[in-house]
Design a protein around this motif. Structure first.
Motif, short mmCIF file in Angstrom:
data_model
loop_
_atom_site.label_atom_id
_atom_site.label_comp_id
_atom_site.label_asym_id
_atom_site.label_seq_id
_atom_site.Cartn_x
_atom_site.Cartn_y
_atom_site.Cartn_z
N GLU A 21 0.85 -1.21 0.00
CA GLU A 21 0.00 0.00 0.00
C GLU A 21 0.87 1.25 0.00
OE1 GLU A 21 -4.39 -0.41 2.01
OE2 GLU A 21 -2.78 0.21 3.32
N LEU A 22 1.89 1.24 0.87
CA LEU A 22 2.75 2.43 1.00
C LEU A 22 3.55 2.71 -0.28
CD1 LEU A 22 4.02 1.95 4.67
CD2 LEU A 22 2.45 3.73 3.84
N LEU A 23 3.81 1.66 -1.05
CA LEU A 23 4.59 1.82 -2.30
C LEU A 23 3.79 2.55 -3.38
CD1 LEU A 23 6.41 -1.50 -3.17
CD2 LEU A 23 7.42 0.69 -2.54
N VAL A 55 13.28 0.26 9.41
CA VAL A 55 14.55 0.71 10.01
C VAL A 55 14.43 0.62 11.53
CG1 VAL A 55 16.14 2.66 10.28
CG2 VAL A 55 15.01 2.29 8.09
N GLY A 56 15.49 0.07 12.16
CA GLY A 56 15.48 -0.01 13.62
C GLY A 56 16.60 -0.89 14.11
N ASN A 57 16.40 -1.50 15.30
CA ASN A 57 17.41 -2.45 15.78
C ASN A 57 17.03 -3.85 15.29
OD1 ASN A 57 15.42 -3.48 17.49
ND2 ASN A 57 16.00 -2.10 19.17
N GLU A 58 17.74 -4.88 15.76
CA GLU A 58 17.47 -6.20 15.20
C GLU A 58 16.18 -6.81 15.76
OE1 GLU A 58 21.19 -8.56 13.89
OE2 GLU A 58 21.96 -6.99 15.22
N GLU A 59 15.60 -6.19 16.79
CA GLU A 59 14.37 -6.71 17.39
C GLU A 59 13.12 -6.12 16.76
OE1 GLU A 59 14.39 -9.26 19.44
OE2 GLU A 59 16.55 -9.17 19.06
N GLN A 76 11.43 -2.72 14.20
CA GLN A 76 11.71 -1.64 13.25
C GLN A 76 10.44 -0.82 13.03
OE1 GLN A 76 11.96 -5.03 11.77
NE2 GLN A 76 13.88 -5.28 12.86
N GLU A 77 10.63 0.45 12.64
CA GLU A 77 9.47 1.20 12.16
C GLU A 77 9.59 1.30 10.65
OE1 GLU A 77 9.29 5.12 13.77
OE2 GLU A 77 11.28 5.66 13.06
N MET A 78 8.44 1.42 9.99
CA MET A 78 8.45 1.50 8.53
C MET A 78 8.69 2.95 8.14
SD MET A 78 8.20 -0.85 6.32
CE MET A 78 7.12 -2.12 6.94
N VAL A 79 9.71 3.18 7.36
CA VAL A 79 10.02 4.53 6.90
C VAL A 79 9.63 4.61 5.42
CG1 VAL A 79 11.85 6.23 6.53
CG2 VAL A 79 11.94 4.71 8.53
N ARG A 80 8.88 5.67 5.08
CA ARG A 80 8.61 5.91 3.65
C ARG A 80 9.24 7.24 3.27
NH1 ARG A 80 2.89 6.15 0.38
NH2 ARG A 80 2.40 7.83 1.83
N ILE A 81 10.11 7.19 2.27
CA ILE A 81 10.75 8.41 1.77
C ILE A 81 10.21 8.67 0.37
CG2 ILE A 81 12.96 9.39 1.02
CD1 ILE A 81 14.23 7.85 3.34
N GLU A 132 8.13 9.81 6.10
CA GLU A 132 7.02 9.44 6.99
C GLU A 132 7.41 8.17 7.75
OE1 GLU A 132 4.11 8.59 4.05
OE2 GLU A 132 3.85 10.68 3.46
N HIS A 133 6.83 8.03 8.96
CA HIS A 133 7.16 6.86 9.79
C HIS A 133 5.88 6.14 10.20
CE1 HIS A 133 11.45 8.08 10.74
NE2 HIS A 133 10.95 9.06 10.00
N TYR A 134 5.92 4.83 10.16
CA TYR A 134 4.75 4.02 10.56
C TYR A 134 5.22 3.00 11.60
CZ TYR A 134 2.87 6.20 6.42
OH TYR A 134 2.47 7.13 5.50
#
Ligand code: SAM
Length: 222
Positions: free
Chosen positions: A80-82, A182-186, A188-193, A204-206
């Motif tokens: 969807e974000l794409l 993007v985040g640590n190995e446990e 992540q948040e979804m980043v949309r550029i 944007e961050h999800y």
């Protein structure tokens, strides 16, 4: 587009796909084109025979090499974000089983995909070919993108990165979208550029997702 001779067209699984689509709707997936792609792509063909009965549950499943086919909700949210439109060039980093690539094909995108594990790369290519999906696939480190075919209208990363890989930003077209966890190995948040114009980006961050790590030169070290 599908080659129904492959055994993909099984009424039992078609019914289960309908159930999965209802589940995705109930979790907030709204894009009708994305939902339609999920009603068509036979997810059970992308997993081992022993796991096929679980293919339409909303869970990630193992595909070998300690990797997974992502949870359907996650695939749907990223798709969807794409906002991929028919004819657009879309690059996927992390081919895995090939399922996300097939969903992108159903949206009418020209799909390019990169995988670092040879076994997964080979298996995904043969599954996609068997089903009649045409994608350009490459074995290698996707943290550097795939410059030969850049720029792309959309880029999706299906493994968790420590930071946004800068090569991927540089391979975006104007109006292009990059979706990357993007985040640590446990967690992540979804980043949309979104590349608004040359050298101008919106970010944007999800919330909260869990991916296997993106391993490579511009990702996590092995
Ligand atoms: N999109 C896949 C699907 O539909 O099945 C799921 C992908 S799985 C969650 C993440 C994939 O990213 C794994 O197959 C992993 O080997 C791959 N991967 C991790 N780092 C990578 C890199 N640097 N380049 C390419 N692939 C990578």
């Amino acid at each position: 587009m599908l080659n129904w001779g492959s055994g993909a067209h099984n009424p039992k699984f078609k019914q289960r796909r309908k159930g999965l689509v209802e589940k995705l709707k109930s979790k907030g997936i709204k894009d009708a084109r994305v939902l339609s792609a999920f009603s068509i792509v036979p997810r059970h063909v992308f997993v081992d025979t022993a796991l096929q009965n679980r293919a339409y549950k909303d869970t990630a499943l193992p595909i070998g090499k300690k990797q997974t086919i992502s949870q359907p909700f996650t695939v749907a949210r990223q798709t969807e974000l794409l906002e991929a439109k028919p004819g657009e060039k879309v690059l996927e980093i992390g081919t895995g089983s090939g399922y996300q690539a097939a969903i992108l094909c159903e949206l009418g995108a020209q799909v390019y995909t990169v995988e670092r594990h040879k076994k997964l790369y080979e298996k995904a290519r043969s599954t996609l070919r068997e089903l009649g999906y045409s994608v350009q696939a490459k074995l290698g480190d996707g943290t550097k993108g795939w410059s030969a075919y850049a720029p792309y209208d959309a880029i999706v990363v299906t493994a968790g990165a420590p930071v946004v890989p800068d090569d991927l930003i540089h391979q975006l077209n104007v109006n292009g979208r990059l979706v990357v966890p993007v985040g640590n190995e446990e967690r992540q948040e979804m980043v949309r550029i979104i590349k608004i114009r040359e050298d101008e980006y919106e970010e944007e961050h999800y919330s909260d997702f869990k991916f296997v790590p993106l391993i490579g030169e511009k990702g996590w070290k092995e």
